[in-house]
Design a protein around this motif. Structure first.
Motif, mmCIF file in Angstrom:
data_model
loop_
_atom_site.group_PDB
_atom_site.id
_atom_site.type_symbol
_atom_site.label_atom_id
_atom_site.label_comp_id
_atom_site.label_asym_id
_atom_site.label_seq_id
_atom_site.Cartn_x
_atom_site.Cartn_y
_atom_site.Cartn_z
ATOM 1 N N LEU A 136 0.874 -1.164 0.082
ATOM 2 C CA LEU A 136 -0.037 -0.035 0.041
ATOM 3 C C LEU A 136 1.044 1.248 -0.078
ATOM 4 N N PHE A 137 0.506 1.953 -0.960
ATOM 5 C CA PHE A 137 1.345 3.253 -0.924
ATOM 6 C C PHE A 137 1.005 4.317 -0.103
ATOM 7 N N THR A 138 1.862 4.821 0.605
ATOM 8 C CA THR A 138 1.336 5.930 1.638
ATOM 9 C C THR A 138 2.178 7.269 1.457
ATOM 10 N N PRO A 139 1.890 8.140 1.773
ATOM 11 C CA PRO A 139 2.779 9.371 1.780
ATOM 12 C C PRO A 139 3.776 9.852 2.485
ATOM 13 N N SER A 140 4.166 8.858 3.500
ATOM 14 C CA SER A 140 5.342 9.034 4.162
ATOM 15 C C SER A 140 5.751 7.693 5.094
ATOM 16 N N GLY A 141 7.145 7.527 5.413
ATOM 17 C CA GLY A 141 7.339 6.337 6.198
ATOM 18 C C GLY A 141 6.714 6.390 7.469
ATOM 19 N N THR A 142 6.582 7.765 8.117
ATOM 20 C CA THR A 142 5.884 7.553 9.467
ATOM 21 C C THR A 142 4.565 7.049 9.557
ATOM 22 N N MET A 143 3.798 7.542 8.368
ATOM 23 C CA MET A 143 2.495 6.931 8.272
ATOM 24 C C MET A 143 2.581 5.486 8.108
ATOM 25 N N ALA A 144 3.404 5.080 7.303
ATOM 26 C CA ALA A 144 3.277 3.543 6.877
ATOM 27 C C ALA A 144 3.799 2.710 8.307
ATOM 28 N N ASN A 145 4.759 3.226 8.962
ATOM 29 C CA ASN A 145 5.114 2.701 10.515
ATOM 30 C C ASN A 145 4.006 2.737 11.329
ATOM 31 N N GLN A 146 3.175 3.910 11.556
ATOM 32 C CA GLN A 146 2.190 4.096 12.312
ATOM 33 C C GLN A 146 1.030 3.069 12.069
ATOM 34 N N ILE A 147 0.670 2.984 10.665
ATOM 35 C CA ILE A 147 -0.428 2.164 10.497
ATOM 36 C C ILE A 147 -0.073 0.581 10.756
ATOM 37 N N GLY A 148 1.073 0.324 10.729
ATOM 38 C CA GLY A 148 1.644 -1.003 11.074
ATOM 39 C C GLY A 148 1.244 -1.250 12.773
ATOM 40 N N ILE A 149 1.996 -0.026 13.423
ATOM 41 C CA ILE A 149 1.558 -0.370 14.769
ATOM 42 C C ILE A 149 0.347 -0.343 15.343
ATOM 43 N N HIS A 150 -0.627 0.610 14.688
ATOM 44 C CA HIS A 150 -1.997 0.565 14.993
ATOM 45 C C HIS A 150 -2.613 -0.676 14.646
ATOM 46 N N LEU A 151 -2.132 -1.449 13.826
ATOM 47 C CA LEU A 151 -2.884 -2.695 13.399
ATOM 48 C C LEU A 151 -2.513 -4.041 14.023
ATOM 49 N N HIS A 152 -1.267 -3.887 14.737
ATOM 50 C CA HIS A 152 -0.639 -5.153 15.281
ATOM 51 C C HIS A 152 -0.923 -4.907 16.778
ATOM 52 N N THR A 153 -1.213 -3.913 17.286
ATOM 53 C CA THR A 153 -1.275 -3.676 18.622
ATOM 54 C C THR A 153 -2.798 -3.403 19.117
ATOM 55 N N ARG A 154 -3.069 -3.394 20.478
ATOM 56 C CA ARG A 154 -4.130 -2.824 21.276
ATOM 57 C C ARG A 154 -3.570 -1.817 22.280
ATOM 58 N N PRO A 155 -4.357 -0.751 22.567
ATOM 59 C CA PRO A 155 -4.071 0.287 23.558
ATOM 60 C C PRO A 155 -3.500 -0.228 24.767
ATOM 61 N N GLY A 156 -2.443 0.158 25.292
ATOM 62 C CA GLY A 156 -1.528 -0.177 26.386
ATOM 63 C C GLY A 156 -0.643 -1.228 26.159
ATOM 64 N N ASP A 157 -0.531 -1.860 24.860
ATOM 65 C CA ASP A 157 0.603 -2.589 24.692
ATOM 66 C C ASP A 157 1.799 -1.894 24.487
ATOM 67 N N GLY A 158 2.863 -2.974 24.759
ATOM 68 C CA GLY A 158 4.323 -2.245 24.467
ATOM 69 C C GLY A 158 4.885 -2.660 23.100
ATOM 70 N N VAL A 159 5.525 -1.811 22.486
ATOM 71 C CA VAL A 159 6.470 -1.871 21.270
ATOM 72 C C VAL A 159 7.719 -2.019 21.600
ATOM 73 N N ILE A 160 8.329 -3.332 21.347
ATOM 74 C CA ILE A 160 9.514 -3.556 21.535
ATOM 75 C C ILE A 160 10.355 -2.785 20.506
ATOM 76 N N CYS A 161 11.576 -2.216 21.056
ATOM 77 C CA CYS A 161 12.387 -1.620 19.896
ATOM 78 C C CYS A 161 13.672 -1.125 20.538
ATOM 79 N N VAL A 162 14.785 -0.609 19.893
ATOM 80 C CA VAL A 162 15.812 0.118 20.600
ATOM 81 C C VAL A 162 15.701 1.466 20.978
ATOM 82 N N PRO A 163 16.390 2.019 22.054
ATOM 83 C CA PRO A 163 15.981 3.423 22.411
ATOM 84 C C PRO A 163 16.096 4.375 21.427
ATOM 85 N N SER A 164 17.030 4.360 20.262
ATOM 86 C CA SER A 164 16.933 5.091 19.287
ATOM 87 C C SER A 164 16.222 4.770 18.122
#
Length: 345
Positions: A59-87
């Motif tokens: 799916l084409f999106t205007p920005s990488g931020t939007m693409a990342n945030q769509i992914g986070i939104h669809l994979h999680t529920r409110p209150g979930d933790g997203v695992i990542c490195v600090p930076s």
């Protein structure tokens, strides 16, 4: 090659201007209303992108931020933790969007270079903790890792960490904004990483050099839901083929990324030859060079001022650390201009 005003811009690979081929493609693009799925140019690009990364749909999106945030939104529920490195970009450079849009928080795994060991993830993804702990809802990787200077995530490291998440029913999202730089630098196919992800995104407007656009990839069902969230976030564009046409040109020319890497290596080696403590050449793996002001005679701020006076732009990656990014709109002559500034200091 410097811009027509003589400026050599090393601030980011996002500063590139559309090539003549891109402009012609935009002018001649066959278009339709993408909200109705009627734009043949973007439809073709989505199919090509999905095939290139080995996933079902894109799916084409205007920005990488939007693409990342769509992914986070669809994979999680409110209150979930997203695992990542600090930076991680999703944590540090996306304006708290994960919290604002999806109600998630971040669970960080310490890392010097964007990678996460299987041992660290085994702890972070432990399903046996008290019920009142933050529940891990998503594992995210970033490749290349921007904050480490464009370093490449090892496919083996990603495979081991992602396997732990998968065993525990936790999805995996790959922020592959510069994944094609990673592939060019490592000499492997993108599928070496994408096969270990539930979803991934990549940018056309960074290393690839298009003026705008990113792609979110995943299963057919995931992308169908992503289309709904994209519209909710204001990303349902109409005759988007004029943008997708330029992105398609950049995508087809992705083999040229090795040229940017060679240029970054030339720049890094040139600075290191003059000031060995200013550059860690082991981290010059793709199209970025970090220059530590502690290794320069007068520090990073003075070097930056001298560069600006010579018509060269560069940005700070951290306090007293400069980041040079090579791309299609700078060349060897521009690198020589940077080195000449050092020589004249």
């Amino acid at each position: 090659m410097a811009f027509t005003d003589g400026t050599a811009d090393f601030r980011s690979d996002t500063v590139t201007r559309p090539t003549e081929a891109m402009r012609q493609a935009m002018a001649n693009a066959e278009v339709g209303d993408d909200v109705y799925r009627d734009d043949p140019t973007v439809n073709a690009l989505e199919e090509k992108a999905a095939a290139a990364v080995g996933m079902q749909r894109a799916l084409f999106t205007p920005s990488g931020t939007m693409a990342n945030q769509i992914g986070i939104h669809l994979h999680t529920r409110p209150g979930d933790g997203v695992i990542c490195v600090p930076s991680a970009h999703v944590r540090k450079y996306e304006l708290g969007s994960a919290a604002a849009i999806s109600g998630t928080t971040f669970l960080v795994v310490e890392s010097p270079d964007g990678s996460m060991t299987a041992a660290a993830l085994d702890t972070a993804l432990d399903p046996n903790g008290p019920y009142y702990n933050i529940r891990p809802g998503l594992l995210t990787w970033e490749n290349t890792h921007n904050a480490s200077g464009g370093t490449i995530l090892s496919p083996e490291v990603m495979a081991k960490g992602s396997a732990i998440a998968s065993e525990r029913g936790i999805p995996v999202h790959l922020d592959g904004a510069r994944i094609w730089n990673a592939a060019a630098g490592a000499g492997v196919e993108v599928e070496e990483w994408s096969q270990h992800a539930t979803s991934m995104m990549f940018c056309f407007s960074k290393g690839l050099g298009a003026p705008i656009g990113s792609m979110l990839c995943g299963t057919a069902d995931f992308i169908e839901e992503a289309r709904r969230v994209r519209k909710r976030l204001g990303g349902g564009m109409r005759q988007v083929g004029v943008l997708a046409a330029a992105a398609a040109v950049a995508f087809d020319e992705r083999d040229r990324l090795v040229e940017d890497h060679l240029l970054a290596r030339r720049l890094g080696e040139g600075i290191a030859a003059r000031h060995p403590d200013a550059v860690d050449l082991a981290r010059v793996q793709t199209n970025m060079v970090r220059v530590d002001g502690a290794g320069l005679p007068a520090g990073a701020a003075r070097f930056k001022d001298d560069l600006v006076a010579a018509g060269i732009l560069v940005g700070f990656a951290a306090q007293d650390v400069l980041r040079f990014v090579t791309h299609r709109d700078v060349n060897a002559a521009d690198v020589d201009r940077v080195l000449a500034v050092l020589d004249s200091a």
